[in-house]
Design a protein around this motif. Structure first.
Motif, PDB file in Angstrom:
ATOM      1  N   ARG A 125       0.879  -1.161   0.000  1.00 33.03           N
ATOM      2  CA  ARG A 125       0.000   0.000   0.000  1.00 33.03           C
ATOM      3  C   ARG A 125       0.920   1.214   0.000  1.00 33.03           C
ATOM      4  N   LYS A 126       0.856   2.005  -1.079  1.00 32.57           N
ATOM      5  CA  LYS A 126       1.746   3.156  -1.159  1.00 32.57           C
ATOM      6  C   LYS A 126       1.521   4.075   0.037  1.00 32.57           C
ATOM      7  N   GLY A 127       2.598   4.522   0.641  1.00 30.58           N
ATOM      8  CA  GLY A 127       2.493   5.388   1.818  1.00 30.58           C
ATOM      9  C   GLY A 127       2.489   4.615   3.128  1.00 30.58           C
ATOM     10  N   THR A 128       2.390   3.278   3.054  1.00 32.62           N
ATOM     11  CA  THR A 128       2.444   2.436   4.265  1.00 32.62           C
ATOM     12  C   THR A 128       3.576   1.431   4.093  1.00 32.62           C
ATOM     13  N   PRO A 129       4.817   1.880   4.331  1.00 30.51           N
ATOM     14  CA  PRO A 129       5.959   1.015   4.017  1.00 30.51           C
ATOM     15  C   PRO A 129       6.055  -0.202   4.941  1.00 30.51           C
ATOM     16  N   PHE A 130       6.601  -1.273   4.387  1.00 28.84           N
ATOM     17  CA  PHE A 130       6.949  -2.447   5.190  1.00 28.84           C
ATOM     18  C   PHE A 130       8.120  -2.093   6.109  1.00 28.84           C
ATOM     19  N   ILE A 205      -5.884 -12.108   9.036  1.00 36.72           N
ATOM     20  CA  ILE A 205      -5.707 -11.951  10.485  1.00 36.72           C
ATOM     21  C   ILE A 205      -4.489 -11.056  10.692  1.00 36.72           C
ATOM     22  N   TRP A 206      -4.642 -10.031  11.511  1.00 33.93           N
ATOM     23  CA  TRP A 206      -3.572  -9.039  11.610  1.00 33.93           C
ATOM     24  C   TRP A 206      -3.408  -8.548  13.045  1.00 33.93           C
ATOM     25  N   GLY A 207      -2.188  -8.447  13.516  1.00 32.12           N
ATOM     26  CA  GLY A 207      -1.934  -7.789  14.789  1.00 32.12           C
ATOM     27  C   GLY A 207      -2.092  -6.285  14.624  1.00 32.12           C
ATOM     28  N   ASP A 208      -2.639  -5.639  15.646  1.00 31.82           N
ATOM     29  CA  ASP A 208      -2.881  -4.188  15.513  1.00 31.82           C
ATOM     30  C   ASP A 208      -1.586  -3.386  15.605  1.00 31.82           C
ATOM     31  N   SER A 209      -0.492  -4.019  16.062  1.00 31.19           N
ATOM     32  CA  SER A 209       0.765  -3.291  16.258  1.00 31.19           C
ATOM     33  C   SER A 209       1.889  -3.912  15.429  1.00 31.19           C
ATOM     34  N   ASP A 210       1.565  -4.276  14.209  1.00 34.26           N
ATOM     35  CA  ASP A 210       2.530  -4.956  13.335  1.00 34.26           C
ATOM     36  C   ASP A 210       3.518  -3.949  12.763  1.00 34.26           C
ATOM     37  N   LYS A 211       4.819  -4.148  13.040  1.00 30.36           N
ATOM     38  CA  LYS A 211       5.843  -3.237  12.506  1.00 30.36           C
ATOM     39  C   LYS A 211       6.471  -3.769  11.225  1.00 30.36           C
ATOM     40  N   VAL A 212       6.169  -5.002  10.857  1.00 36.16           N
ATOM     41  CA  VAL A 212       6.748  -5.572   9.634  1.00 36.16           C
ATOM     42  C   VAL A 212       5.807  -5.320   8.452  1.00 36.16           C
ATOM     43  N   VAL A 213       4.561  -5.740   8.626  1.00 38.12           N
ATOM     44  CA  VAL A 213       3.538  -5.476   7.612  1.00 38.12           C
ATOM     45  C   VAL A 213       2.425  -4.689   8.307  1.00 38.12           C
ATOM     46  N   PRO A 214       2.520  -3.360   8.307  1.00 36.44           N
ATOM     47  CA  PRO A 214       1.544  -2.564   9.060  1.00 36.44           C
ATOM     48  C   PRO A 214       0.115  -2.886   8.624  1.00 36.44           C
ATOM     49  N   VAL A 215      -0.781  -2.879   9.592  1.00 39.14           N
ATOM     50  CA  VAL A 215      -2.147  -3.351   9.361  1.00 39.14           C
ATOM     51  C   VAL A 215      -2.859  -2.527   8.286  1.00 39.14           C
ATOM     52  N   GLY A 216      -2.381  -1.312   8.043  1.00 45.00           N
ATOM     53  CA  GLY A 216      -2.987  -0.487   6.993  1.00 45.00           C
ATOM     54  C   GLY A 216      -2.936  -1.142   5.621  1.00 45.00           C
TER      55      GLY A 216
END
Lengths: 261, 382
Positions: A125-130, A205-216
């Motif tokens: 997602r552009k603007g939501t970097p891994f 399924i997504w963690g709300d505090s994911d720093k690798v693949v942000p939930v956005g």
């Protein structure tokens, strides 16, 4: 522990394990070198026969000459399903394993019943970097994957006591991940265009505090697959199967029960 | 023996206290720490220093390529080479680009074309160095380091064919494919400009460079003196394995070099600037320096092992002198050190890095002058 098996296929030996009994569930694990998610697999194994391969290039499996990109992995797993004659499979994948699951499913859903993707790579997602797992130190790679830093410290303490074999395994996984993920970073531009070919029930399924693949990034999946369900796990990082194993397994099982097979 | 003055062109006005807050001086150090007013003057200063070395009697002057870093301000080294060619017109001085990083471009034909142009512009004075780039380059370009070796070899083959085979012809590779390879202009030197291979000492590099169809000079850079000797020795053995006797013209040594009136003055004037080079500009964590695939897993483990403890503490000038990472002293001392290595390996390409770290202009010129007048002439017969 499960039972150990191997498949010799196109010049490579690929190792996998089977746990429990029931309908077939193929779990494609993430690229991190943390210990298996035993509680997660045990929970699932009470209801399914869980098959957990070491991906081509990873862990105990060979690195075959044909392993150049994510498409090669997808075709390998289509062969794998045929070779094991798995039908109506419940596909579950985390992170890189989630990306693999999606690449398999856009090619054909013929042997697939349902799909659960846990914080998958694969689309951006552009603007939501891994997060940049290749820039992070080994310590950061554990810390940034987990919300619970006490748990992270446990893993790090175990890693400090690791044998050289484990260190080699860590590097092997990292090399294999780079082969598949370095560029385009963590995604395949084609995949997003063809996601509508996934014609089976799909849950994210997504963690709300994911720093690798942000939930956005889930939004990109949902735009391509409007019927997909998004289940958020709170106080959780990139590895719900490790931080909240039971809750994650329950979400998968109830989704499968609900959508039927 | 031949002498080539080498320059990295670092951004020597960097505020280290601020820069130290970042993971590395490479890739992630924000370019807001670069002041274009100061930088523009630095380019002039550095180009003047290389021209100064050429006029003082060096056989050649050298530049190299790095990206997104204060360590070196030459992401496009052939631009600097072009300026140097013009500034040394009519002089019998080689212009060596050591080197261009082949794997990190998507079209290596542009590199063939650039060198062919430089060869014409200089009327045959260009030396083409080929490198893989250091690990950081794979972060800054996002070229997959897993394919670094493959892309290097394939790009090399493509460039040499582009220089030597009548065009147009088709090139069919794994990483690079072109229906029409037809380089205009053709090179002045025949069959093509000399190819040099700067290296940090990997066995794969020696074996490849030493092959009879190549016999490329390898320039060992940034290494303790024992490693340089070992490396030259391996090259000699590799040549024997291939069935020929090595020439000293295939062996090079590049090292930060400072010469002054006495050993003591040389140490006093260079110490802090050498420490800045090794501790600041070369501050690169393993994740940046050795991305996956840049080396084999086994080489990576060996390198991580050898770096243990290094990251924790700063190296001092004395450490660098003890390990022979740098060449510092009076003209007599520096001469003796070069002679000692020559006696062991027979190498004949000496590449002093005339500026390093924060070394200011007046000291660069003083040291370069002494080297050209009191070191090089007596070693030439070697």
């Amino acid at each position: 522990m499960g039972s150990e098996f191997s498949l010799a296929w196109r010049g490579a030996t690929i190792h996998y394990r089977r746990f429990g009994q029931g309908p077939a569930l193929l779990f494609l694990r993430s690229e991190d070198s943390l210990p298996e998610a035993p509680a997660f697999i045990d929970s699932l194994a009470q209801h399914f026969e869980v098959v957990v391969p070491d991906h081509p290039g990873f862990r105990t499996s060979d690195t075959p000459g044909w392993l150049k990109g994510i498409g090669d992995v997808a075709y390998f797993y289509l062969d794998f399903l045929e070779q094991l004659d798995l039908r109506s499979v419940h596909l579950v994948g985390g992170s890189l394993g989630g990306w693999m699951a999606a690449e398999i499913a856009v090619r054909t859903c013929q042997r697939i019943a349902t799909i659960n993707l846990i914080a998958p790579f694969g689309v951006r997602r552009k603007g939501t970097p891994f997060g940049d797992i290749f820039m992070w130190t080994p310590e950061e790679n554990v810390q940034h994957r987990l919300f619970d830093q006490a748990l992270a410290e446990q893993f790090l303490a175990a890693a400090r006591a690791q044998s050289p074999e484990t260190a080699t395994a860590y590097l092997k996984d990292r090399y294999a991940a780079a082969r598949l993920c370095w560029h385009p970073r963590f995604h395949n531009p084609e995949l997003e265009r063809w996601l509508p070919r996934i014609v089976r029930p799909l849950q994210l399924i997504w963690g709300d505090s994911d720093k690798v693949v942000p939930v956005g990034i889930a939004e990109t999946w949902r735009q391509a697959l409007p019927q997909a369900r998004l289940s958020i796990i709170e106080r959780c990082g990139h590895l719900p199967q490790i931080e909240h194993p039971k809750a994650t397994a329950d979400k998968i099982r109830s989704f499968i029960n609900e959508v039927g097979t | 023996m031949k002498f080539f003055a080498f320059h990295l062109m670092p951004y020597r006005h960097l505020d280290f206290d601020k820069a130290d807050a970042y993971r590395s001086y490479w890739v992630v150090l924000p370019n807001t720490h670069y002041d274009p007013q100061k930088g523009a003057r630095l380019y002039q200063e550095y180009i003047d220093q290389l021209v100064f070395a050429a006029k003082a009697g060096f056989d050649g002057i050298c530049v190299n390529e790095h990206h997104q870093t204060a360590y070196g301000l030459m992401p496009a080294p052939n631009l600097i080479a072009s300026a140097l060619i013009d500034r040394t017109r009519g002089m019998d001085v080689k212009i060596a680009v050591i080197g261009r990083a082949l794997p990190i471009v998507s079209n290596p034909l542009t590199i063939a074309e650039e060198f062919a142009m430089l060869d014409n512009l200089s009327d045959g004075r260009v030396i083409a160095g080929f490198v893989r780039g250091i690990g950081c380059e794979y972060h800054s370009t996002e070229v997959n380091p897993i394919y670094s070796h493959e892309r290097f070899h394939e790009a090399h083959d493509l460039i040499v064919r582009a220089w030597t085979e009548p065009g147009p012809f088709a090139f069919e590779g794994e990483h690079f494919n072109f229906g029409y390879v037809n380089t205009w202009p053709r090179c002045v030197q025949t069959p093509h400009p000399p190819i040099w291979i700067p290296s940090q000492g990997s066995g794969e590099t020696i074996e490849w460079a030493a092959a009879p169809e190549r016999k490329y000079p390898v320039i060992m850079a940034f290494s303790p003196v024992e490693a340089v000797i070992r490396f030259h020795e391996s090259y000699r053995r590799q040549a024997e394995t291939f069935g020929y006797k090595i020439s000293g013209d295939q062996l090079g040594w590049s090292t930060p070099t400072y010469v002054a009136e006495t050993d003591e003055i040389a140490a006093r004037e260079s110490a802090e600037h050498l420490e800045a080079l090794f501790n600041n500009f070369f501050h690169i964590p393993p994740e940046l320096l050795f991305p996956p695939g840049y080396t084999s897993i086994r080489s990576l483990q060996a390198m991580l092992e050898s770096r243990k403890g290094l990251a924790a503490s700063r190296v001092t000038f004395n450490d660098l002198m003890m390990r022979g990472n740098v060449l510092v002293g009076s003209a007599a001392t520096v001469r003796e050190k070069i002679e000692a290595i020559h006696a062991k390996t027979g190498f004949r390409i000496m590449v002093p890095m005339i500026q390093f770290g924060t070394l200011p202009d007046d000291l660069v010129k003083k040291s370069t002058q002494i080297f050209a007048e009191e070191v090089a002439p007596r070693l030439r017969p070697l």
